[in-house]
Scaffold this motif. Structure first.
Motif, PDB file in Angstrom:
ATOM      1  N   VAL A 100       4.733   7.384  -0.146  1.00 49.86           N
ATOM      2  CA  VAL A 100       3.455   6.667  -0.184  1.00 49.86           C
ATOM      3  C   VAL A 100       2.706   7.735  -1.222  1.00 49.86           C
ATOM      4  N   PRO A 101       1.920   7.202  -2.297  1.00 53.98           N
ATOM      5  CA  PRO A 101       1.286   8.275  -2.929  1.00 53.98           C
ATOM      6  C   PRO A 101      -0.175   8.411  -2.405  1.00 53.98           C
ATOM      7  N   ASP A 102      -0.226   9.159  -1.406  1.00 54.83           N
ATOM      8  CA  ASP A 102      -1.574   9.231  -0.909  1.00 54.83           C
ATOM      9  C   ASP A 102      -1.931  10.824  -1.025  1.00 54.83           C
ATOM     10  N   GLY A 103      -3.314  11.065  -0.949  1.00 62.10           N
ATOM     11  CA  GLY A 103      -3.698  12.443  -0.931  1.00 62.10           C
ATOM     12  C   GLY A 103      -4.567  12.705  -0.074  1.00 62.10           C
ATOM     13  N   ASP A 104      -5.074  14.078   0.092  1.00 61.57           N
ATOM     14  CA  ASP A 104      -6.042  14.448   1.248  1.00 61.57           C
ATOM     15  C   ASP A 104      -7.190  13.755   0.971  1.00 61.57           C
ATOM     16  N   GLY A 105      -7.804  13.403  -0.062  1.00 60.57           N
ATOM     17  CA  GLY A 105      -8.972  12.829   0.015  1.00 60.57           C
ATOM     18  C   GLY A 105      -9.456  11.206   0.376  1.00 60.57           C
ATOM     19  N   GLN A 106      -8.032  10.646   0.418  1.00 59.78           N
ATOM     20  CA  GLN A 106      -7.877   9.275   0.815  1.00 59.78           C
ATOM     21  C   GLN A 106      -8.178   9.170   2.677  1.00 59.78           C
ATOM     22  N   SER A 109      -4.079   5.205   3.523  1.00 59.41           N
ATOM     23  CA  SER A 109      -3.137   4.845   2.145  1.00 59.41           C
ATOM     24  C   SER A 109      -3.990   3.720   1.603  1.00 59.41           C
ATOM     25  N   ASP A 110      -4.343   3.681   0.185  1.00 66.11           N
ATOM     26  CA  ASP A 110      -4.870   2.516  -0.154  1.00 66.11           C
ATOM     27  C   ASP A 110      -4.590   1.875  -1.661  1.00 66.11           C
ATOM     28  N   HIS A 111      -3.293   2.366  -1.984  1.00 65.58           N
ATOM     29  CA  HIS A 111      -2.582   1.918  -3.127  1.00 65.58           C
ATOM     30  C   HIS A 111      -1.115   2.396  -3.053  1.00 65.58           C
ATOM     31  N   GLY A 112      -0.491   1.748  -4.056  1.00 65.49           N
ATOM     32  CA  GLY A 112       1.070   1.969  -4.167  1.00 65.49           C
ATOM     33  C   GLY A 112       1.367   2.841  -5.242  1.00 65.49           C
ATOM     34  N   PHE A 113       2.496   3.121  -5.407  1.00 61.40           N
ATOM     35  CA  PHE A 113       2.969   3.647  -6.644  1.00 61.40           C
ATOM     36  C   PHE A 113       2.788   2.938  -8.000  1.00 61.40           C
ATOM     37  N   ASP A 114       2.634   3.428  -9.324  1.00 65.20           N
ATOM     38  CA  ASP A 114       2.808   2.833 -10.480  1.00 65.20           C
ATOM     39  C   ASP A 114       4.035   2.996 -10.712  1.00 65.20           C
ATOM     40  N   VAL A 115       4.896   2.033 -10.743  1.00 69.10           N
ATOM     41  CA  VAL A 115       6.274   2.268 -10.866  1.00 69.10           C
ATOM     42  C   VAL A 115       6.705   2.567 -12.470  1.00 69.10           C
TER      43      VAL A 115
END
Length: 252
Positions: A100-106, A109-115
Motif C-alpha cells: 500500500v502506498p501510504d505515508g505518515d501524513g495520511q 490509506s486513500d489511493h492505490g499505486f500508479d502502476v
C-alpha cells in the motif's frame, strides 16, 4: 464464497489512546476467528499509531491455520522500533502481504499505486516477498485498467481501493463507482490476477459490491466492522458480514 479478513487496527488505536494493554487486538482476533472469519489483517505503520511490531507476532500465534494478511508500504524505511515491512514479513511469514502506498501524513490509506510509475520500484520488492512464500497483493484504484505489468513482475492479486465506491453508495448514486470497480476486477482476471477489495466497506454496501464482482477472492474490513461491533458485539457483527457474503455467493 468471498473470504472475510478482519482488520484489527482499530482495536490497537483504542488501546494506544489510553496506554497499557487493553483492549488487546490479539483477543479481538481470537473472537473474530471464533465467529468464522477467514483471516486477520493488520497494517503496521512506521509511526506505530495503531498496530505495533510486537502485535504482529503475537497475532500470528493465535491464527490456528487462518490466513494472515500484513499490509504496509514497502518503500517506507526502517526507523526506531519499526524494522521495515520486509523484515516484519520475513519474521512472521504471513499468507499474504498487501503493498500500500501510504505515508505518515495520511489518516488512512486513500489511493492505490500508479502502476506505470511504480512498477519498476516494486519489482525487486515483489520478488523478495515471493521468496518468502507470500502471496503478494497490490493496492490499486478502481478504474485502473493496465495490470499486465503487475502480473509480469510476479504479483498474485490486486486489492481494489473501495473508498470512492463507499462514498458514492452512501450518496445513493454508485453506478459509476461500481462500474470502475468491476472494470478493474475484470482487467485483473484477464491477466490472471486474483481480486481483493477493501476500504470503507460496511454492512450497508458490501452486498452491492459482492454482487457486482462475485469472483472477489477476499474483502478486508476493519473500521466499519468495529464501529458496528460497539453496538452489536464483535461475534455477531462478524457473523453478519459472513451472512452477507454467503448470500452474495448463493446462486439465483
Amino acid at each position: 464464497m468471498i473470504k472475510l479478513s478482519v482488520n484489527v487496527n482499530k482495536v490497537a488505536v483504542l488501546r494506544n489512546s489510553r496506554g497499557g494493554s487493553e483492549p488487546d487486538p490479539v483477543n479481538a482476533a481470537r473472537v473474530a476467528l471464533a465467529a468464522g472469519c477467514h483471516g486477520i489483517t493488520v497494517h503496521p505503520r512506521p509511526d506505530q499509531r495503531h498496530i505495533r511490531v510486537d502485535d504482529v507476532s503475537r497475532i500470528a500465534q493465535v491464527l490456528d491455520g487462518a490466513e494472515y494478511n500484513i499490509e504496509g508500504n514497502p518503500f517506507a524505511p526502517a526507523r526506531g522500533d519499526y524494522p521495515g515491512l520486509l523484515a516484519i514479513v520475513r519474521a512472521t511469514r504471513p499468507a499474504q502481504v498487501t503493498l500500500v502506498p501510504d505515508g505518515d501524513g495520511q489518516i488512512t490509506s486513500d489511493h492505490g499505486f500508479d502502476v506505470e510509475r511504480d512498477v519498476e520500484r516494486l519489482t525487486p520488492l515483489v520478488a523478495a516477498f515471493r521468496e518468502l512464500d507470500c502471496r503478494v497483493s497490490v493496492f490499486v484504484d478502481a478504474g485502473t485498467a493496465r495490470l499486465d505489468a503487475l502480473a509480469a513482475i510476479g504479483v498474485n492479486r490486486i486489492e481494489i481501493y473501495t473508498g470512492p465506491f463507499a462514498h458514492a453508495h452512501a450518496l445513493g448514486d454508485d453506478a459509476a463507482a461500481v462500474a470502475a470497480c468491476v472494470a478493474t476486477a475484470q482487467a485483473a482476471r484477464a491477466v490472471g490476477l486474483g481480486v481483493n477489495a477493501g476500504h470503507d466497506l460496511c454492512q450497508h454496501n458490501l452486498a452491492r459490491l459482492a454482487s457486482a464482482i462475485p469472483w472477489l477472492d477476499e474483502v478486508s474490513i476493519g473500521h466499519a466492522l468495529f464501529g458496528e461491533a460497539l453496538y452489536a458485539g464483535l461475534d455477531a457483527t462478524v457473523r453478519a458480514y459472513l451472512g452477507i457474503l454467503r448470500t452474495a455467493a448463493a446462486p439465483d
